[in-house]
Design a protein around this motif. Structure first.
Motif, mmCIF file in Angstrom:
data_model
loop_
_atom_site.group_PDB
_atom_site.id
_atom_site.type_symbol
_atom_site.label_atom_id
_atom_site.label_comp_id
_atom_site.label_asym_id
_atom_site.label_seq_id
_atom_site.Cartn_x
_atom_site.Cartn_y
_atom_site.Cartn_z
ATOM 1 N N HIS A 51 -3.912 0.357 -22.568
ATOM 2 C CA HIS A 51 -3.320 -0.949 -22.296
ATOM 3 C C HIS A 51 -2.276 -0.842 -21.166
ATOM 4 O O HIS A 51 -2.244 -1.674 -20.259
ATOM 5 N N ALA A 52 -1.435 0.208 -21.237
ATOM 6 C CA ALA A 52 -0.394 0.394 -20.212
ATOM 7 C C ALA A 52 -1.032 0.620 -18.845
ATOM 8 O O ALA A 52 -0.619 0.028 -17.839
ATOM 9 N N TYR A 53 -2.075 1.457 -18.812
ATOM 10 C CA TYR A 53 -2.744 1.763 -17.541
ATOM 11 C C TYR A 53 -3.366 0.495 -16.938
ATOM 12 O O TYR A 53 -3.181 0.195 -15.763
ATOM 13 N N GLU A 54 -4.076 -0.262 -17.804
ATOM 14 C CA GLU A 54 -4.733 -1.486 -17.311
ATOM 15 C C GLU A 54 -3.707 -2.521 -16.832
ATOM 16 O O GLU A 54 -3.919 -3.206 -15.830
ATOM 17 N N THR A 55 -2.591 -2.625 -17.544
ATOM 18 C CA THR A 55 -1.531 -3.560 -17.144
ATOM 19 C C THR A 55 -0.996 -3.184 -15.763
ATOM 20 O O THR A 55 -0.796 -4.047 -14.901
ATOM 21 N N GLY A 56 -0.765 -1.878 -15.558
ATOM 22 C CA GLY A 56 -0.244 -1.402 -14.271
ATOM 23 C C GLY A 56 -1.203 -1.670 -13.124
ATOM 24 O O GLY A 56 -0.807 -2.146 -12.058
ATOM 25 N N VAL A 57 -2.495 -1.396 -13.361
ATOM 26 C CA VAL A 57 -3.510 -1.634 -12.325
ATOM 27 C C VAL A 57 -3.550 -3.120 -11.972
ATOM 28 O O VAL A 57 -3.510 -3.516 -10.797
ATOM 29 N N GLY A 58 -3.584 -3.961 -13.012
ATOM 30 C CA GLY A 58 -3.685 -5.414 -12.802
ATOM 31 C C GLY A 58 -2.474 -5.992 -12.091
ATOM 32 O O GLY A 58 -2.601 -6.841 -11.209
ATOM 33 N N SER A 59 -1.282 -5.488 -12.463
ATOM 34 C CA SER A 59 -0.054 -6.070 -11.891
ATOM 35 C C SER A 59 0.021 -5.827 -10.388
ATOM 36 O O SER A 59 0.504 -6.662 -9.629
ATOM 37 N N VAL A 60 -0.474 -4.679 -9.935
ATOM 38 C CA VAL A 60 -0.425 -4.376 -8.498
ATOM 39 C C VAL A 60 -1.575 -5.056 -7.756
ATOM 40 O O VAL A 60 -1.385 -5.716 -6.734
ATOM 41 N N LEU A 61 -2.787 -4.928 -8.298
ATOM 42 C CA LEU A 61 -3.958 -5.435 -7.569
ATOM 43 C C LEU A 61 -4.046 -6.956 -7.564
ATOM 44 O O LEU A 61 -4.547 -7.544 -6.613
ATOM 45 N N GLY A 62 -3.549 -7.588 -8.632
ATOM 46 C CA GLY A 62 -3.600 -9.046 -8.690
ATOM 47 C C GLY A 62 -2.959 -9.657 -7.461
ATOM 48 O O GLY A 62 -3.408 -10.672 -6.928
ATOM 49 N N VAL A 157 5.225 -1.805 8.045
ATOM 50 C CA VAL A 157 5.188 -3.262 8.266
ATOM 51 C C VAL A 157 4.072 -3.909 7.443
ATOM 52 O O VAL A 157 2.924 -3.477 7.517
ATOM 53 N N PRO A 158 4.393 -4.950 6.647
ATOM 54 C CA PRO A 158 3.320 -5.692 5.968
ATOM 55 C C PRO A 158 2.483 -6.418 7.023
ATOM 56 O O PRO A 158 3.012 -6.692 8.098
ATOM 57 N N PRO A 159 1.195 -6.751 6.815
ATOM 58 C CA PRO A 159 0.472 -6.656 5.540
ATOM 59 C C PRO A 159 -0.325 -5.355 5.361
ATOM 60 O O PRO A 159 -1.417 -5.392 4.820
ATOM 61 N N HIS A 160 0.183 -4.196 5.809
ATOM 62 C CA HIS A 160 -0.537 -2.939 5.582
ATOM 63 C C HIS A 160 -0.476 -2.550 4.102
ATOM 64 O O HIS A 160 0.502 -2.854 3.420
ATOM 65 N N PRO A 161 -1.525 -1.855 3.605
ATOM 66 C CA PRO A 161 -1.637 -1.608 2.159
ATOM 67 C C PRO A 161 -0.415 -0.933 1.549
ATOM 68 O O PRO A 161 0.058 -1.334 0.494
ATOM 69 N N GLY A 162 0.128 0.102 2.230
ATOM 70 C CA GLY A 162 1.267 0.827 1.660
ATOM 71 C C GLY A 162 2.469 -0.072 1.464
ATOM 72 O O GLY A 162 3.051 -0.153 0.369
ATOM 73 N N ALA A 163 2.856 -0.786 2.520
ATOM 74 C CA ALA A 163 4.023 -1.671 2.443
ATOM 75 C C ALA A 163 3.800 -2.772 1.408
ATOM 76 O O ALA A 163 4.692 -3.093 0.609
ATOM 77 N N MET A 164 2.594 -3.351 1.372
ATOM 78 C CA MET A 164 2.311 -4.425 0.415
ATOM 79 C C MET A 164 2.376 -3.909 -1.021
ATOM 80 O O MET A 164 2.840 -4.593 -1.920
ATOM 81 N N THR A 165 1.897 -2.665 -1.244
ATOM 82 C CA THR A 165 1.953 -2.076 -2.598
ATOM 83 C C THR A 165 3.403 -1.897 -3.023
ATOM 84 O O THR A 165 3.780 -2.242 -4.151
ATOM 85 N N ALA A 166 4.226 -1.337 -2.125
ATOM 86 C CA ALA A 166 5.642 -1.104 -2.464
ATOM 87 C C ALA A 166 6.361 -2.431 -2.728
ATOM 88 O O ALA A 166 7.171 -2.533 -3.655
ATOM 89 N N ILE A 167 6.060 -3.463 -1.926
ATOM 90 C CA ILE A 167 6.672 -4.785 -2.133
ATOM 91 C C ILE A 167 6.324 -5.292 -3.526
ATOM 92 O O ILE A 167 7.174 -5.798 -4.261
ATOM 93 N N SER A 168 5.053 -5.120 -3.903
ATOM 94 C CA SER A 168 4.587 -5.585 -5.206
ATOM 95 C C SER A 168 5.251 -4.803 -6.347
ATOM 96 O O SER A 168 5.709 -5.388 -7.329
ATOM 97 N N ILE A 169 5.324 -3.476 -6.208
ATOM 98 C CA ILE A 169 5.880 -2.640 -7.289
ATOM 99 C C ILE A 169 7.395 -2.859 -7.436
ATOM 100 O O ILE A 169 7.914 -2.960 -8.543
#
Length: 441
Positions: A51-62, A157-169
């Motif tokens: 459940h924790a793993y799926e929540t983490g995946v969903g929260s970032v990818l959503g 610089v966004p919207p590159h994947p790394g920066a966008m992931t960090a912004i989300s996390i």
């Protein structure tokens, strides 16, 4: 208990590193196995692990899937319509032969915003090689500034994947990250680009010949310079408009509309349709060709999305197992600022795995629980510091290292003297600027 949790966290990071570099696993598999190891060893109950793993995946990818897909489509339309080369040619004409390194830096910087690093290289290096044949200069003098411009925007610089992931996390504000990162990215790009190129091209003269990579331009005609700039800059303008909208004396309905069209997914969606029309239909592409180009650029995204998702799962396991709190307490005892911690952790993972995206995702996952109970942390600068760390010391385990080596016709030794030094300069100068800005904001 804290020491034990820290040890198993270190072991899980070692699993990621060994998986990617030693056992040749895909980074998604490495991150998932490391997450499961950490969850089991930290004593999480069996039913809560998945459940924790799926929540983490969903929260970032959503938050990210739409942005990554639309950003890739925009980049593909830029490269295959010839718009990227138009922008580069424009800078070369404006700056002239003497100031070519500066022209190439600006080309890399602006074209790098909507496209991935690898795509930028494919768009711009044929131009670099053509200029080198015309002017007979050392290819490093023209090539290094392009690569510096592309690399710094890819890292922070966004919207590159790394920066966008960090912004989300971290839960940072995208508009502010975009604003700060564009300001912070220029000085390192100038120092590691034209200035470093001027110094190094006298000391390293490549013995090999560069490999020419011609981007296909399936359209019948090439878009104008004005249209090319408009399409590249449209998403940035829309996002920045939404940042300033609340501060402008506008009717509330207009402010709401600007905030809506400036959200990353909507800004990129509007820009994609602008690209389809101005770079596609108007240049003679038909519906079938545009659909083919869209399919071509979305397929390779699967790998990036999986890595980012697994990084989110790893982050959630760190939080649920209490590792985050332990790291937070220890960094408070060591008086390590979260910005320094993020830079160091991202740098270590980058050196070990060779992937800026894995470094950014994992480091953000480790640092986000640390800042949960802290006040006064500038989340936007934290994103940029993590991105800066993920650039340092690129070497033989990084795909970018081999890409630059092959395209510029360098030996491994020459690549270390140029590309590795360039990446490290970008990393530390950007980090130094983050610390300076942090004093004032």
């Amino acid at each position: 208990m804290e020491i034990y949790l820290l040890l198993i966290t270190l072991l899980s990071i070692v699993i990621v590193i060994l998986g990617v570099s030693w056992w040749n696993w895909h980074a998604f598999i490495s991150l998932t196995v490391a997450s499961m190891f950490l969850a089991v060893m930290s004593g999480l109950s069996m039913d809560s692990i998945v459940h924790a793993y799926e929540t983490g995946v969903g929260s970032v990818l959503g938050h990210l899937v739409g942005i990554l897909a639309l950003g890739s489509i925009l980049g593909k339309m830029m490269s295959d319509s010839g718009a990227g080369v138009q922008v580069a040619d424009f800078f070369v004409r404006i700056f002239g032969e003497k100031k070519l390194p500066w022209a190439m830096l600006l080309s890399g910087f602006i074209i790098g915003i909507p496209v991935f690093f690898e795509v930028g290289i494919v768009i711009l290096l044929p131009l670099v090689i053509a200029i080198r044949e015309k002017t007979n200069q050392n290819i490093l003098l023209i090539g290094i500034p392009v690569i510096a411009g592309l690399s710094i925007v890819h890292g922070i610089v966004p919207p590159h994947p790394g920066a966008m992931t960090a912004i989300s996390i971290y839960g940072a504000d995208l508009g502010k990250v975009l604003l700060y990162s564009l300001i912070i990215a220029l000085p390192p790009a100038i120092i590691a680009g034209p200035l470093f190129a001027k110094w190094v091209h006298k000391r390293v003269v490549p013995v090999g010949e560069p490999k020419v990579v011609r981007p296909d331009t399936p359209s019948q005609s090439v878009p104008s310079v004005g249209i090319s700039f408009f399409v590249i800059l449209l998403p940035i303008l829309l996002i920045l408009l939404s940042v300033f909208a609340p501060y402008l004396a506008l009717p509330s309905i207009l402010a709401d509309v600007l905030i809506f069209i400036g959200s990353p997914v909507i800004a990129l969606l509007i820009s994609c349709f602008a690209a389809y029309y101005f770079l596609g239909f108007r240049q003679g592409m038909d519906k079938k060709l545009i659909k083919k180009l869209t399919d071509e650029c979305i397929l390779p995204l699967g790998s990036i999305i999986l890595i980012i998702g697994a990084g989110g799962g790893f982050k959630q396991i760190l939080i649920e197992s209490g590792v985050g709190d332990s790291i937070a307490q220890m960094s408070q005892q060591l008086s390590l600022s979260p910005i320094v911690l993020a830079f160091v952790v991202a740098g270590l993972i980058r050196v070990a795995t060779g992937s800026a995206t894995v470094a950014l995702t994992t480091a953000a996952g480790i640092v986000s629980p640390v800042i949960a109970n802290l006040s006064g942390v500038n989340l936007e600068l934290l994103v940029i510091a993590t991105g800066a760390g993920s650039l340092m010391l690129s070497h033989v385990n990084d795909a970018g290292f081999w890409l630059v080596k092959e395209y510029l016709g360098l030996t491994v030794r020459e690549t270390f003297k140029t590309w590795t030094v360039l990446e490290t300069l970008l990393s530390f100068i950007a980090f130094g600027l983050v610390l300076v800005v942090d004093m004032f904001i």
